[in-house]
Scaffold this active site. Structure first.
Site, PDB file in Angstrom:
ATOM      1  N   LEU A   1       1.249  -1.272   0.016  1.00 56.60           N
ATOM      2  CA  LEU A   1       0.195  -0.046   0.089  1.00 56.60           C
ATOM      3  C   LEU A   1       0.950   1.025   0.420  1.00 56.60           C
ATOM      4  O   LEU A   1       0.842   2.411   0.699  1.00 56.60           O
ATOM      5  CB  LEU A   1      -0.973  -0.064   1.620  1.00 56.60           C
ATOM      6  CG  LEU A   1      -1.895  -1.742   1.427  1.00 56.60           C
ATOM      7  CD1 LEU A   1      -3.071  -0.704   2.258  1.00 56.60           C
ATOM      8  CD2 LEU A   1      -2.837  -1.437  -0.394  1.00 56.60           C
TER       9      LEU A   1
ATOM     10  N   ARG B   1       2.656  -5.528   4.354  1.00 58.61           N
ATOM     11  CA  ARG B   1       3.213  -6.314   5.349  1.00 58.61           C
ATOM     12  C   ARG B   1       3.189  -5.417   7.112  1.00 58.61           C
ATOM     13  O   ARG B   1       3.399  -5.987   7.734  1.00 58.61           O
ATOM     14  CB  ARG B   1       4.765  -6.284   5.039  1.00 58.61           C
ATOM     15  CG  ARG B   1       5.784  -7.187   5.291  1.00 58.61           C
ATOM     16  CD  ARG B   1       6.924  -7.361   5.085  1.00 58.61           C
ATOM     17  NE  ARG B   1       7.639  -5.999   4.555  1.00 58.61           N
ATOM     18  CZ  ARG B   1       8.573  -6.169   4.964  1.00 58.61           C
ATOM     19  NH1 ARG B   1       9.069  -5.549   6.010  1.00 58.61           N
ATOM     20  NH2 ARG B   1       9.028  -4.223   4.200  1.00 58.61           N
TER      21      ARG B   1
ATOM     22  N   SER C   1       2.113   1.629 -16.031  1.00 59.21           N
ATOM     23  CA  SER C   1       2.256   3.431 -16.809  1.00 59.21           C
ATOM     24  C   SER C   1       1.382   4.012 -16.426  1.00 59.21           C
ATOM     25  O   SER C   1       0.230   3.882 -16.429  1.00 59.21           O
ATOM     26  CB  SER C   1       2.832   2.881 -18.047  1.00 59.21           C
ATOM     27  OG  SER C   1       3.439   3.952 -18.309  1.00 59.21           O
TER      28      SER C   1
ATOM     29  N   GLY D   1       1.977   6.709 -13.865  1.00 59.93           N
ATOM     30  CA  GLY D   1       2.882   6.958 -12.230  1.00 59.93           C
ATOM     31  C   GLY D   1       1.516   6.975 -11.682  1.00 59.93           C
ATOM     32  O   GLY D   1       0.449   6.894 -11.513  1.00 59.93           O
TER      33      GLY D   1
ATOM     34  N   LYS E   1       6.526  -3.720 -21.231  1.00 60.55           N
ATOM     35  CA  LYS E   1       6.290  -2.452 -20.111  1.00 60.55           C
ATOM     36  C   LYS E   1       8.139  -1.900 -20.270  1.00 60.55           C
ATOM     37  O   LYS E   1       8.114  -0.769 -20.244  1.00 60.55           O
ATOM     38  CB  LYS E   1       6.097  -2.739 -19.216  1.00 60.55           C
ATOM     39  CG  LYS E   1       6.446  -1.786 -17.886  1.00 60.55           C
ATOM     40  CD  LYS E   1       5.672  -0.125 -18.399  1.00 60.55           C
ATOM     41  CE  LYS E   1       5.762   0.553 -17.278  1.00 60.55           C
ATOM     42  NZ  LYS E   1       5.988   1.339 -16.551  1.00 60.55           N
TER      43      LYS E   1
ATOM     44  N   HIS F   1       8.831  -0.235 -23.263  1.00 60.34           N
ATOM     45  CA  HIS F   1       8.219   1.446 -22.541  1.00 60.34           C
ATOM     46  C   HIS F   1       8.747   2.245 -22.377  1.00 60.34           C
ATOM     47  O   HIS F   1       9.114   3.838 -22.525  1.00 60.34           O
ATOM     48  CB  HIS F   1       6.732   1.045 -22.204  1.00 60.34           C
ATOM     49  CG  HIS F   1       6.006   2.051 -21.919  1.00 60.34           C
ATOM     50  ND1 HIS F   1       6.537   2.853 -20.688  1.00 60.34           N
ATOM     51  CD2 HIS F   1       4.913   2.975 -22.099  1.00 60.34           C
ATOM     52  CE1 HIS F   1       6.027   3.653 -20.631  1.00 60.34           C
ATOM     53  NE2 HIS F   1       4.666   4.250 -20.810  1.00 60.34           N
ATOM     54  N   ASN F   2       9.456   1.960 -21.020  1.00 60.07           N
ATOM     55  CA  ASN F   2      10.113   3.003 -20.649  1.00 60.07           C
ATOM     56  C   ASN F   2      11.384   3.535 -21.678  1.00 60.07           C
ATOM     57  O   ASN F   2      12.288   4.256 -20.740  1.00 60.07           O
ATOM     58  CB  ASN F   2      10.561   2.129 -19.260  1.00 60.07           C
ATOM     59  CG  ASN F   2       9.674   2.209 -18.480  1.00 60.07           C
ATOM     60  OD1 ASN F   2       8.344   2.014 -18.512  1.00 60.07           O
ATOM     61  ND2 ASN F   2      10.555   1.606 -16.668  1.00 60.07           N
TER      62      ASN F   2
ATOM     63  N   GLU G   1      10.718   5.460 -23.063  1.00 65.18           N
ATOM     64  CA  GLU G   1      10.343   7.446 -22.195  1.00 65.18           C
ATOM     65  C   GLU G   1      11.755   7.698 -21.949  1.00 65.18           C
ATOM     66  O   GLU G   1      11.438   8.733 -22.231  1.00 65.18           O
ATOM     67  CB  GLU G   1       9.697   6.777 -20.614  1.00 65.18           C
ATOM     68  CG  GLU G   1       9.524   7.478 -19.730  1.00 65.18           C
ATOM     69  CD  GLU G   1       8.996   6.756 -18.563  1.00 65.18           C
ATOM     70  OE1 GLU G   1       7.829   6.520 -17.841  1.00 65.18           O
ATOM     71  OE2 GLU G   1       9.892   6.296 -17.417  1.00 65.18           O
TER      72      GLU G   1
HETATM   73  C1  6PG Z   1       5.790   4.078 -15.856  1.00 65.44           C
HETATM   74  C2  6PG Z   1       7.263   5.249 -15.205  1.00 65.44           C
HETATM   75  C3  6PG Z   1       7.664   4.196 -14.356  1.00 65.44           C
HETATM   76  C4  6PG Z   1       9.302   5.066 -14.185  1.00 65.44           C
HETATM   77  C5  6PG Z   1       9.591   5.624 -13.582  1.00 65.44           C
HETATM   78  C6  6PG Z   1      10.570   5.919 -13.432  1.00 65.44           C
HETATM   79  O1  6PG Z   1       5.599   4.340 -17.156  1.00 65.44           O
HETATM   80  O2  6PG Z   1       4.782   4.783 -15.814  1.00 65.44           O
HETATM   81  O3  6PG Z   1       7.947   4.622 -16.579  1.00 65.44           O
HETATM   82  O4  6PG Z   1       7.416   2.766 -14.452  1.00 65.44           O
HETATM   83  O5  6PG Z   1       9.273   3.747 -13.009  1.00 65.44           O
HETATM   84  O6  6PG Z   1       9.737   6.238 -14.729  1.00 65.44           O
HETATM   85  O7  6PG Z   1      11.966   5.469 -14.177  1.00 65.44           O
HETATM   86  P1  6PG Z   1      13.625   5.654 -14.163  1.00 65.44           P
HETATM   87  O8  6PG Z   1      14.126   6.401 -12.295  1.00 65.44           O
HETATM   88  O9  6PG Z   1      13.726   4.977 -14.443  1.00 65.44           O
HETATM   89  O10 6PG Z   1      13.669   7.195 -14.610  1.00 65.44           O
END
Ligand code: 6PG
Length: 482
Positions: free
Chosen positions: A13, A36, A131, A133, A185, A188-189, A192
């Site tokens: 949580l 936990r 994804s 945030g 995913k 995707h990152n 990103e």
């Molecule tokens: C998302 C983001 C997320 C990721 C942060 C931080 O899709 O919501 O990709 O999953 O954890 O963006 O990533 P870094 O700390 O590696 O920049």
């Protein structure tokens, strides 16, 4: 509250887990919650207990007992050993047919291993990339679930319910078996990272080549956001750049230390790309750019202490500010196209390697909303794969091909000017080199093959006939067939 009444449970949580649990509850589902540390569960219930139907538990056994069958438990804890511990606790308390979902940023090879272990016990294990945030978790993320297709029948509707929607289409679909969800995913990152870096390079050029102040750059980004570059990352960039630091009155950007952090998903994308032999150069340069920015001791030693050679200015180059701004926009767009094209190449290679049968259209569709790289131009990627599902590169798609044609002159001008100004543009420059490499009829790889054959008899192929050949370099230099 009756026993076994929750449609879904969330373990963990912290902010992401708590927001996802609230999202399920906001959609009318009864949600079991467990952490936990019991104090966290208590705090969650004290703050949000009355906002929806939650069933708190003090132990894993109680948590599992509070779930409807097949039980669906979403793990939102730190990737790595903590995830393994929770999986094993859940598995011990669950029964065949139940579903464990890992919603963290797990390494896809861990997911493949975990899925195999759980399947031996008759349990379904779903590695789901999530994804968007903290805000997305609460109001609608993009969700990329892998795992057995069968599990999606009972899990999919719940996940689709809480996901973002674009034109009524949920930003969630079954990606493919075992590690497919976490693999996409991860990529995707990686995209990103590249997307953020190219935006960073554009900002840097506008600021330090064209001398534009952050608030004005924010306005330029807002204008860009009305066109082809329309995306979440461009939108938040304008917000960051227009922020003033309350303490100093300076633009906030000027008081933030220029050393970028990273939790590892970008790096994983590049490692996987290296193993698959896919040149994700844009993503790679973006990861290295973060590493370089974070090498603070080395930078402290080198800043101001390396010869620059003769540098110039935009004025001296005879480039007007307005023309430069438009050139930078185009260079950003072109480099971004390259990063996406490379990311989709990696997804195809990963899917082929693991037999996942990932449909790139699904990704382009679900990434249109909820996720960090959401952007208008993803619609164009869907169209591109509809036109030709096996297109060799997105850059060959007629729409993108035409777009790049309108961008490439600006792209070259920006790379040349930045070099002459001494400003770093690792992704702009490497993406252009990648593009020129793809275009080229001949690459210097022929010479590399010659060198490899010279020192190691590694052999080469000939352009004019089939077979493998070796030149007897240290003898009479005649050629033999290998
Ligand atoms: C998302 C983001 C997320 C990721 C942060 C931080 O899709 O919501 O990709 O999953 O954890 O963006 O990533 P870094 O700390 O590696 O920049």
């Amino acid at each position: 509250m009756t026993e076994s009444s929750a449609q879904i449970g969330v373990v963990g949580l912290a902010v992401m887990g708590s927001n996802i649990a609230r999202n399920f509850a906001n959609h009318g589902h009864t949600v079991a919650v467990y952490n936990r540390t019991a104090a966290k569960t208590d705090a969650f219930m004290a703050e949000f207990g009355t906002t929806g139907s939650f069933v708190p538990s003090a132990s894993i056994d109680e948590f599992v007992a509070s779930l409807e069958r097949p039980r669906r438990a979403l793990i939102m804890v730190q990737a790595g050993p903590a995830t393994d511990t929770v999986i094993s606790q859940l598995a011990d308390a669950m029964e065949p047919g139940d579903i464990i979902i890992d919603g963290g940023n797990a390494l896809y090879t861990d997911t493949i291993r975990r899925e195999a272990e759980m399947s031996e016990r008759g349990l379904h294990f779903v590695g789901a990339g999530i994804s968007g945030g903290e805000e997305g978790a609460l109001n609608g993320p993009a969700i990329m679930p892998g795992g057995p297709a069968e599990s999606y029948k009972s899990l999919g509707p719940l996940l689709e319910d809480i996901s973002a929607k674009v034109d009524g289409t949920p930003c969630c679909t079954h990606i493919g078996p075992d590690g497919a969800g976490h693999f996409v995913k991860m990529v995707h990152n990686g995209i990103e990272y590249a997307d953020m870096q190219v935006i960073g390079e554009a900002y840097h050029l506008l600021r330090y080549a064209a001398g534009i102040e952050p608030t004005e750059i924010a306005q330029i980004f807002r204008t860009w956001n009305d066109g082809d570059l329309d995306s979440y990352l461009i939108e938040i960039t304008a917000e960051v750049l227009s922020q003033t630091d309350a303490e100093t009155g300076k633009p906030l950007i000027d008081v933030i230390v220029d050393a970028a952090g990273q939790k590892g998903t970008g790096r994983w994308t590049v490692k996987a790309a290296l193993d698959l032999g896919i040149p994700t150069t844009g993503i790679g340069e973006a990861v290295f750019a973060r590493a370089l920015s974070g090498a603070r001791a080395q930078r402290a030693a080198t800043t101001g202490n390396l010869p620059t050679g003769e540098l110039t200015t935009l004025d001296a180059l005879g480039v007007s500010k307005d023309d430069f701004v438009e050139d930078v926009r185009r260079a950003l767009y072109a480099s971004k196209l390259v990063a996406y094209a490379q990311g989709f190449d990696e997804i195809k290679a990963g899917s082929d390697e693991h037999g996942w049968d990932v449909d790139p259209r699904d990704l382009a569709t679900i990434w249109r909303g909820g996720c960090i790289i959401r952007a208008k131009f993803l619609n164009r990627i869907v169209d591109a794969y509809n036109t030709d599902p096996s297109v060799q590169s997105l850059l060959l798609d007629p729409y993108f091909n035409n777009e790049v044609g309108t961008l490439v002159d600006s792209w070259r001008r920006v790379v040349v000017a930045s070099t002459q100004l001494g400003l770093p543009i690792p992704v702009f420059a490497s993406s252009l080199s990648y593009y020129d490499s793809l275009r080229s009829e001949r690459l210097p790889a022929a010479l590399i093959q010659g060198q490899r054959d010279f020192f190691g008899a590694h052999t080469y192929e000939r352009t004019d006939r089939a077979g493998h050949f070796h030149t007897l370099w240290s003898a009479d230099r005649s050629e033999v067939e290998a």
